[in-house]
Design a protein around this motif. Structure first.
Motif, PDB file in Angstrom:
ATOM      1  N   MET A   1     -25.273  20.838  14.795  1.00 20.39           N
ATOM      2  CA  MET A   1     -26.568  21.467  14.584  1.00 20.39           C
ATOM      3  C   MET A   1     -27.150  21.791  15.947  1.00 20.39           C
ATOM      4  O   MET A   1     -26.989  21.027  16.902  1.00 20.39           O
ATOM      5  CB  MET A   1     -27.505  20.537  13.812  1.00 20.39           C
ATOM      6  CG  MET A   1     -28.873  21.104  13.549  1.00 20.39           C
ATOM      7  SD  MET A   1     -29.758  20.033  12.392  1.00 20.39           S
ATOM      8  CE  MET A   1     -31.434  20.445  12.802  1.00 20.39           C
ATOM      9  N   ARG A   2     -27.793  22.921  16.037  1.00 15.63           N
ATOM     10  CA  ARG A   2     -28.415  23.343  17.293  1.00 15.63           C
ATOM     11  C   ARG A   2     -29.329  22.247  17.826  1.00 15.63           C
ATOM     12  O   ARG A   2     -30.328  21.918  17.205  1.00 15.63           O
ATOM     13  CB  ARG A   2     -29.246  24.597  17.013  1.00 15.63           C
ATOM     14  CG  ARG A   2     -29.887  25.252  18.211  1.00 15.63           C
ATOM     15  CD  ARG A   2     -30.920  26.275  17.756  1.00 15.63           C
ATOM     16  NE  ARG A   2     -31.212  27.232  18.793  1.00 15.63           N
ATOM     17  CZ  ARG A   2     -32.195  28.138  18.681  1.00 15.63           C
ATOM     18  NH1 ARG A   2     -32.945  28.198  17.592  1.00 15.63           N
ATOM     19  NH2 ARG A   2     -32.399  29.000  19.663  1.00 15.63           N
ATOM     20  N   SER A   3     -29.049  21.645  18.904  1.00 13.30           N
ATOM     21  CA  SER A   3     -27.968  21.790  19.838  1.00 13.30           C
ATOM     22  C   SER A   3     -27.122  20.523  19.772  1.00 13.30           C
ATOM     23  O   SER A   3     -27.626  19.442  20.044  1.00 13.30           O
ATOM     24  CB  SER A   3     -28.513  21.929  21.246  1.00 13.30           C
ATOM     25  OG  SER A   3     -29.437  22.990  21.338  1.00 13.30           O
ATOM     26  N   PRO A   4     -25.836  20.634  19.417  1.00 13.73           N
ATOM     27  CA  PRO A   4     -25.040  19.417  19.277  1.00 13.73           C
ATOM     28  C   PRO A   4     -24.859  18.709  20.609  1.00 13.73           C
ATOM     29  O   PRO A   4     -24.816  19.336  21.653  1.00 13.73           O
ATOM     30  CB  PRO A   4     -23.709  19.940  18.720  1.00 13.73           C
ATOM     31  CG  PRO A   4     -23.650  21.366  19.155  1.00 13.73           C
ATOM     32  CD  PRO A   4     -25.068  21.851  19.177  1.00 13.73           C
ATOM     33  N   TRP A   5     -24.756  17.396  20.528  1.00 16.21           N
ATOM     34  CA  TRP A   5     -24.486  16.519  21.660  1.00 16.21           C
ATOM     35  C   TRP A   5     -25.638  16.500  22.669  1.00 16.21           C
ATOM     36  O   TRP A   5     -26.278  15.468  22.858  1.00 16.21           O
ATOM     37  CB  TRP A   5     -23.187  16.890  22.379  1.00 16.21           C
ATOM     38  CG  TRP A   5     -21.993  17.078  21.501  1.00 16.21           C
ATOM     39  CD1 TRP A   5     -21.854  16.682  20.191  1.00 16.21           C
ATOM     40  CD2 TRP A   5     -20.755  17.707  21.840  1.00 16.21           C
ATOM     41  NE1 TRP A   5     -20.618  17.029  19.709  1.00 16.21           N
ATOM     42  CE2 TRP A   5     -19.912  17.655  20.688  1.00 16.21           C
ATOM     43  CE3 TRP A   5     -20.274  18.303  22.993  1.00 16.21           C
ATOM     44  CZ2 TRP A   5     -18.621  18.179  20.675  1.00 16.21           C
ATOM     45  CZ3 TRP A   5     -18.985  18.819  22.984  1.00 16.21           C
ATOM     46  CH2 TRP A   5     -18.167  18.750  21.839  1.00 16.21           C
ATOM     47  N   ASP A   6     -25.899  17.634  23.304  1.00 12.49           N
ATOM     48  CA  ASP A   6     -26.889  17.640  24.381  1.00 12.49           C
ATOM     49  C   ASP A   6     -28.318  17.610  23.861  1.00 12.49           C
ATOM     50  O   ASP A   6     -29.213  17.115  24.550  1.00 12.49           O
ATOM     51  CB  ASP A   6     -26.678  18.864  25.272  1.00 12.49           C
ATOM     52  CG  ASP A   6     -25.344  18.805  26.008  1.00 12.49           C
ATOM     53  OD1 ASP A   6     -25.187  17.915  26.849  1.00 12.49           O
ATOM     54  OD2 ASP A   6     -24.468  19.631  25.712  1.00 12.49           O
ATOM     55  N   GLY A   7     -28.548  18.143  22.664  1.00  7.47           N
ATOM     56  CA  GLY A   7     -29.887  18.057  22.087  1.00  7.47           C
ATOM     57  C   GLY A   7     -30.295  16.614  21.852  1.00  7.47           C
ATOM     58  O   GLY A   7     -31.320  16.145  22.363  1.00  7.47           O
ATOM     59  N   PRO A   8     -29.497  15.851  21.082  1.00  5.57           N
ATOM     60  CA  PRO A   8     -29.815  14.432  20.913  1.00  5.57           C
ATOM     61  C   PRO A   8     -29.780  13.652  22.219  1.00  5.57           C
ATOM     62  O   PRO A   8     -30.678  12.836  22.497  1.00  5.57           O
ATOM     63  CB  PRO A   8     -28.720  13.950  19.951  1.00  5.57           C
ATOM     64  CG  PRO A   8     -28.289  15.162  19.221  1.00  5.57           C
ATOM     65  CD  PRO A   8     -28.397  16.290  20.212  1.00  5.57           C
ATOM     66  N   GLY A   9     -28.755  13.878  23.023  1.00  3.96           N
ATOM     67  CA  GLY A   9     -28.628  13.095  24.254  1.00  3.96           C
ATOM     68  C   GLY A   9     -29.736  13.333  25.247  1.00  3.96           C
ATOM     69  O   GLY A   9     -30.183  12.412  25.943  1.00  3.96           O
ATOM     70  N   SER A  10     -30.219  14.586  25.337  1.00  5.89           N
ATOM     71  CA  SER A  10     -31.296  14.878  26.287  1.00  5.89           C
ATOM     72  C   SER A  10     -32.601  14.231  25.862  1.00  5.89           C
ATOM     73  O   SER A  10     -33.460  13.943  26.715  1.00  5.89           O
ATOM     74  CB  SER A  10     -31.472  16.392  26.432  1.00  5.89           C
ATOM     75  OG  SER A  10     -31.888  16.989  25.206  1.00  5.89           O
ATOM     76  N   TRP A  11     -32.789  14.009  24.566  1.00  2.52           N
ATOM     77  CA  TRP A  11     -33.989  13.288  24.097  1.00  2.52           C
ATOM     78  C   TRP A  11     -34.000  11.869  24.655  1.00  2.52           C
ATOM     79  O   TRP A  11     -35.007  11.437  25.244  1.00  2.52           O
ATOM     80  CB  TRP A  11     -34.016  13.270  22.565  1.00  2.52           C
ATOM     81  CG  TRP A  11     -34.533  12.005  21.931  1.00  2.52           C
ATOM     82  CD1 TRP A  11     -33.839  11.126  21.165  1.00  2.52           C
ATOM     83  CD2 TRP A  11     -35.876  11.474  22.010  1.00  2.52           C
ATOM     84  NE1 TRP A  11     -34.627  10.079  20.768  1.00  2.52           N
ATOM     85  CE2 TRP A  11     -35.891  10.264  21.268  1.00  2.52           C
ATOM     86  CE3 TRP A  11     -37.035  11.882  22.635  1.00  2.52           C
ATOM     87  CZ2 TRP A  11     -37.030   9.477  21.132  1.00  2.52           C
ATOM     88  CZ3 TRP A  11     -38.186  11.097  22.504  1.00  2.52           C
ATOM     89  CH2 TRP A  11     -38.176   9.913  21.763  1.00  2.52           C
ATOM     90  N   ALA A  12     -32.886  11.168  24.510  1.00  2.00           N
ATOM     91  CA  ALA A  12     -32.861   9.775  24.933  1.00  2.00           C
ATOM     92  C   ALA A  12     -32.851   9.646  26.450  1.00  2.00           C
ATOM     93  O   ALA A  12     -33.654   8.902  27.039  1.00  2.00           O
ATOM     94  CB  ALA A  12     -31.639   9.083  24.333  1.00  2.00           C
ATOM     95  N   LEU A  13     -31.953  10.374  27.108  1.00  2.00           N
ATOM     96  CA  LEU A  13     -31.839  10.249  28.559  1.00  2.00           C
ATOM     97  C   LEU A  13     -33.094  10.774  29.253  1.00  2.00           C
ATOM     98  O   LEU A  13     -33.560  10.184  30.242  1.00  2.00           O
ATOM     99  CB  LEU A  13     -30.601  11.002  29.043  1.00  2.00           C
ATOM    100  CG  LEU A  13     -30.261  10.853  30.525  1.00  2.00           C
ATOM    101  CD1 LEU A  13     -30.002   9.398  30.891  1.00  2.00           C
ATOM    102  CD2 LEU A  13     -29.047  11.716  30.885  1.00  2.00           C
ATOM    103  N   GLY A  14     -33.656  11.875  28.752  1.00  2.00           N
ATOM    104  CA  GLY A  14     -34.871  12.416  29.362  1.00  2.00           C
ATOM    105  C   GLY A  14     -36.056  11.485  29.227  1.00  2.00           C
ATOM    106  O   GLY A  14     -36.913  11.419  30.119  1.00  2.00           O
ATOM    107  N   SER A  15     -36.119  10.742  28.116  1.00  2.00           N
ATOM    108  CA  SER A  15     -37.183   9.748  27.948  1.00  2.00           C
ATOM    109  C   SER A  15     -36.974   8.567  28.883  1.00  2.00           C
ATOM    110  O   SER A  15     -37.922   8.064  29.510  1.00  2.00           O
ATOM    111  CB  SER A  15     -37.211   9.262  26.491  1.00  2.00           C
ATOM    112  OG  SER A  15     -37.463  10.320  25.601  1.00  2.00           O
TER     113      SER A  15
END
Length: 733
Positions: free
Chosen positions: A348-362
Motif C-alpha cells: 500500500m502506498r507507500s510500502p516499507w518506507d511509509g511505515p518505517g519513516s513514521w517510527a524512525l522519524g518519531s
C-alpha cells in the motif's frame, strides 16, 4: 529539441475523466453478459458444511449459484507463478476450507445485477466452525521462506557492527515502540472485472496496476499459453497497491464465465473489498537509538512485527529505513510476523518506507529532544553520503539542498518553538525525512510517426491516475520535435508492447526510458531516409534539420513512399532481470523533507493541519504540474495515516469492524489547508536511467505521519506513539 521536458503541461487525459467519457473496468459490457455477486463467509475459520440455493434460484433472472464443486480446478502451471504477482496462493472455492471472514464461498450469477444481489442475500450457508486466531495477539514468529510473499528484494535480518552494544554504551539513548493499525486502500474505483471466453481464448477487462501479471496468472490458472489471454484496462480508478497483484476474485470471475459459457461481470462492493483485497498490515516498530553528545548516531536498532494471514507470510519491510536513512557504523534491523485468520495483507502506498519513516522519524525527534538539538541539525549531522547498508554511492542524492530549501520556505529556523497559542488552539511544528526505495522494471514501447507530424505511443502501461498519458508524449515530443498534443499515448492492453508494473514508483523511469529509446530510433530512421547521419540531426516543428538544412516530415516520408515510421524501444535491466532497486553499483532512492504546522485543541481533542511544506530530491522532474499534484496527494495521504485512518480487527467476531467509508474516515477538503507548498531541487540522476528521472508516486506519503506526531509534541508536549492521532488520545493527556 523543443524543451518539452520540465514543462508544466496540463493532463492529456483530464477531459475524458472529468466528462465521464473514460471507461473503467466496471463501465465495460459484453453482449450476453451475466452479473456475478459473491456470497462471502460469515465465519473466519472452519469449513463449509452445506449451501442451500433453492430459494435463490427461484428468483427470476438468476441463472446459477456456483459452489466449490462447480468450479474448474487450478492447473498445475500456477505453481510456477510467484507471490507476487499472484497476491495469494489460496484460491477460494477450490475446497470447503475457510481461512478468513469475507472469503467467497459461492457465486450467484444472474441476468441482472438486481436479481443476483437479491439472490445472494438468501443463499444459506451452514458452517463447521473452527477456532480462529486474532492476528494482533498471535505469537510473534519468524517468516517461513516456503510460505513467503516477500521474495521481491529484501532480507529479514540485517546486522552491521554491534548495534546493541553501541546503543547500550551511548551517552544519549532513546527507545520506544511505535504502532500503526491496518489500513485499507479504498481506491475511488472498487475492483472490477468482466471475463469473456471464446473457445480457449480468454479476454478480461480488469481494474489493475499491471496487465501482463493478470495475463500470466490467468494463463497459468487455466493451463493456457499467454497468447490465449488478453487483458484490457484503459483506465484504473486508483490502485495504491490494492490492484497491484492478482487477487482471487479475478480468477473466480474467469472460472464462472467458463462454467456458464457466457461473459461474466463482477464488480466488488466497497464492503467486499475488505474481504477480497488485502490491507497494509498492522505493525509494531521497536526503535532504539544511541548517540554521542554531539548527536552523531552510534547505534540504530529497528525491529518490526506485522500481522499476516495463515496461508502465506506477507512481510512489510518497515525496518528498511533503519538501514537506509542515516549514517551509522552499527545498525541492526529485523522483521517478524504474527499469523492470524485475516485477509492476506499487501503493498500500500507507500510500502516499507511509509511505515518505517513514521517510527524512525518519531524516534529521531525524541533523540533530538533528549540532546536539546534542532531535529534538522540532528539529521544533518547524520547525513548519509553513501548507502548505509552497502556502502555504495547513491545513484543521486540532493537531500541537503532539499533540507535547506524546505526550511527556508517553511520558516523552520525562525519558528517559535513549543506550543504558541492562536485562540483556543495550541500551535506546533514538526519535520521528518521523506524517502522511498526506487524500483525499476523491464519495459518496452512502440512509436509510430506519421507524415502529418503526429505520432502514437503504444505500451501496455496502466493509467491509475498518475499522468503517464501526459508525460510520455512529452518524452517523445522532446526527441521528435513535436508538440506533445500531437502525440497520442495508447495503453492498457496486453496486445500492446510489454510494460512493467505501475507500482514501486517505477513507471516514469522504466516505460519512459523505453518511450525515449523508441523515439530516438524513429528519428534515426527518418534521418536515414533524409540521407543524413542520425547523430547530426535535430527535430523541431515537425521538421528534421542538419545545420542550416531543414525538411518536413511529410517531405521526407513522401519522397520515400512511406506513410509511417515505427520503432520499438526497451528499458532493460542488468542480467535481464524483470525488476531491481537501482543499478548494481548505485543504490537508488528518492529523498525529501516535510515540514508541518498543526493546531491542537486539547479540550476537544481536535487536531488540524494548518500548513505543510515538502521539498524533494527526486531526479529530473518531467512535468512539474503533474509531479506537484502527486506530491500533494501523497501529503494528504500521509495526513490520513497520521490522524484518521484505521481498519480495526474485531476480536470476538474475527472480522474487520468497519467495512465502508462510514466507519473509516478519510481526509476531505475540509481537513486540508488551501495551499500545500511543494518544491523540487534541480537534479538529474544519470545512474537511474537515460531520462535522469525517478519515481515520485509514493515519496510524498513518507515522513508525513512522523512530522505530524512531532508537531503534536511541539504543541502540547504529548508524545503519541500509536497511530492514528485521534481525539481520545489527545484527551487522555
Amino acid at each position: 529539441m523543443m524543451g518539452n521536458l520540465g514543462q508544466p503541461i496540463a493532463r492529456a487525459d483530464g477531459l475524458v475523466k472529468v466528462t465521464g467519457a473514460a471507461r473503467y473496468a466496471g463501465d465495460q459490457n459484453q453482449v450476453g453478459q451475466l452479473y456475478a455477486v459473491l456470497v462471502a463467509s460469515a465465519v473466519p475459520a472452519g469449513r463449509v458444511r452445506a449451501i442451500e440455493t433453492r430459494a435463490a434460484l427461484a428468483i427470476p433472472g438468476v441463472t446459477r449459484v456456483l459452489v466449490a464443486s462447480d468450479m474448474p480446478r487450478i492447473h498445475a502451471d500456477l505453481d510456477k507463478i510467484t507471490v507476487p504477482p499472484l497476491a495469494t496462493r489460496f484460491i477460494p472455492m477450490q475446497s470447503d476450507n475457510i481461512v478468513h471472514e469475507g472469503q467467497p464461498v459461492a457465486i450467484v450469477v444472474g441476468e441482472s445485477l438486481e436479481a443476483a444481489e437479491a439472490a445472494a442475500t438468501i443463499v444459506r450457508i451452514s458452517y463447521e466452525r473452527a477456532a480462529f486466531i486474532v492476528p494482533e495477539t498471535a505469537a510473534v514468529v519468524s517468516a517461513d521462506p516456503k510460505k513467503g510473499s516477500y521474495s521481491m528484494s529484501n532480507t529479514l535480518d540485517f546486522n552491521k557492527g554491534d548495534a546493541p552494544a553501541a546503543i547500550a554504551a551511548a551517552p544519549v539513548k532513546t527507545g520506544a515502540a511505535y504502532t500503526q493499525p491496518s489500513r485499507h486502500a479504498n481506491p475511488m474505483e472498487p475492483s472490477a472485472i468482466i471475463a469473456a471466453w471464446k473457445g480457449d481464448h480468454l479476454t478480461v477487462y480488469d481494474a489493475v496496476q499491471h496487465l501482463p501479471a493478470v495475463q500470466n496468472v490467468m494463463a497459468a490458472v487455466f493451463g493456457l499459453p499467454t497468447t490465449s489471454v488478453r487483458v484490457v484496462s484503459p483506465h484504473t480508478g486508483g490502485g495504491f497497491g490494492a490492484k497491484a497483484f492478482v487477487w482471487p476474485h479475478e480468477i473466480l470471475a474467469a472460472m464462472a464465465a467458463k462454467v456458464v459459457g457466457r461473459p461474466v461481470k463482477l464488480v466488488l462492493t466497497r464492503q467486499q473489498m475488505y474481504g477480497m483485497v488485502g490491507p497494509q498490515p498492522q505493525m509494531v516498530h521497536d526503535v532504539r537509538l544511541g548517540a554521542g553528545a554531539d548527536g552523531k548516531l552510534l547505534g540504530v536498532g529497528h525491529a518490526t512485527t506485522n500481522i499476516t494471514g495463515v496461508t502465506e507470510d506477507y512481510v512489510e519491510f518497515g525496518a528498511v529505513p533503519g538501514r537506509s536513512f542515516y549514517a551509522c557504523d552499527n545498525i541492526t534491523t529485523s522483521h517478524r510476523i504474527r499469523r492470524g485468520n485475516v485477509t492476506l495483507p499487501t503493498f500500500m502506498r507507500s510500502p516499507w518506507d511509509g511505515p518505517g519513516s513514521w517510527a524512525l522519524g518519531s524516534a529521531m525527534d525524541e533523540l533530538a529532544r533528549a540532546l536539546d538539538m534542532d531535529p534538522l541539525d540532528l539529521r544533518l549531522i547524520n547525513y548519509a553520503e553513501t548507502d548505509p547498508e552497502s556502502g555504495k554511492p547513491w545513484s543521486s542524492k540532493k537531500l541537503r539542498e532539499a533540507y535547506e530549501e524546505g526550511a527556508r520556505r517553511f520558516g523552520w529556523r525562525t519558528r517559535v518553538k513549543g506550543g504558541t497559542r492562536d485562540g483556543h488552539w495550541r500551535i506546533g511544528c514538526g519535520m521528518a525525512d521523506c524517502s522511498q526505495g526506487q524500483a525499476r522494471f523491464h519495459s518496452t514501447a512502440r512509436i509510430g510517426l506519421k507524415a502529418d507530424g503526429t505520432a502514437r505511443i503504444e505500451s501496455s502501461f496502466c493509467d491509475i491516475g498518475t499522468g503517464p498519458a501526459t508525460i510520455f508524449p512529452q518524452v517523445a515530443a522532446e526527441v521528435l520535435g513535436l508538440d506533445p498534443k500531437q502525440i497520442l499515448a495508447v495503453a492498457g492492453d496486453t496486445d500492446l508492447p510489454y510494460s512493467g508494473p505501475t507500482y514501486g514508483s517505477g513507471t516514469t523511469i522504466s516505460t519512459g526510458a523505453a518511450v525515449q529509446q523508441a523515439a530516438y530510433r524513429v528519428r534515426a530512421k527518418l534521418a536515414k531516409l533524409a540521407g543524413w547521419p542520425a547523430e547530426d540531426v535535430t527535430m523541431r516543428d515537425a521538421r528534421i534539420m542538419r545545420g542550416n538544412e531543414a525538411r518536413t516530415i511529410r517531405e521526407v516520408l513522401g519522397e520515400a513512399g512511406v506513410s509511417e515510421l515505427t520503432s520499438e524501444g526497451a528499458f532493460d535491466l542488468p542480467g535481464g532481470a524483470p525488476v531491481d532497486m537501482g543499478s548494481p553499483a548505485f543504490p537508488a532512492r528518492t529523498f525529501g523533507a516535510i515540514f508541518v504546522e498543526v493546531g491542537v485543541d486539547q479540550e476537544l481533542g481536535l487536531l488540524r493541519l494548518r500548513r505543510a511544506t515538502g521539498v524533494y530530491s527526486a531526479g529530473r522532474i518531467i512535468n512539474p504540474r503533474t509531479a506537484r499534484s502527486q506530491m500533494i496527494g501523497g501529503i494528504v495521504w500521509g495526513w490520513g495515516m497520521a490522524a484518521m485512518e484505521a481498519s480495526h480487527f474485531e476480536p470476538t467476531l474475527g472480522r474487520w469492524l468497519a467495512k465502508d467509508l462510514a466507519g473509516v474516515p478519510l481526509p476531505v477538503n475540509a481537513d486540508i489547508p488551501p495551499e500545500i507548498d511543494v518544491g523540487f531541487v534541480d537534479e538529474f540522476d544519470a545512474n537511474s536511467g537515460p531520462l535522469g528521472a525517478k519515481g515520485i508516486g509514493e515519496l510524498g506519503a513518507t515522513g508525513v505521519a512522523a512530522a505530524v506526531g512531532n508537531a503534536v509534541y511541539d504543541a502540547i508536549g504529548l508524545r503519541i506513539r500509536d497511530l492514528p492521532i485521534t481525539p481520545e488520545k489527545i484527551l487522555a493527556a
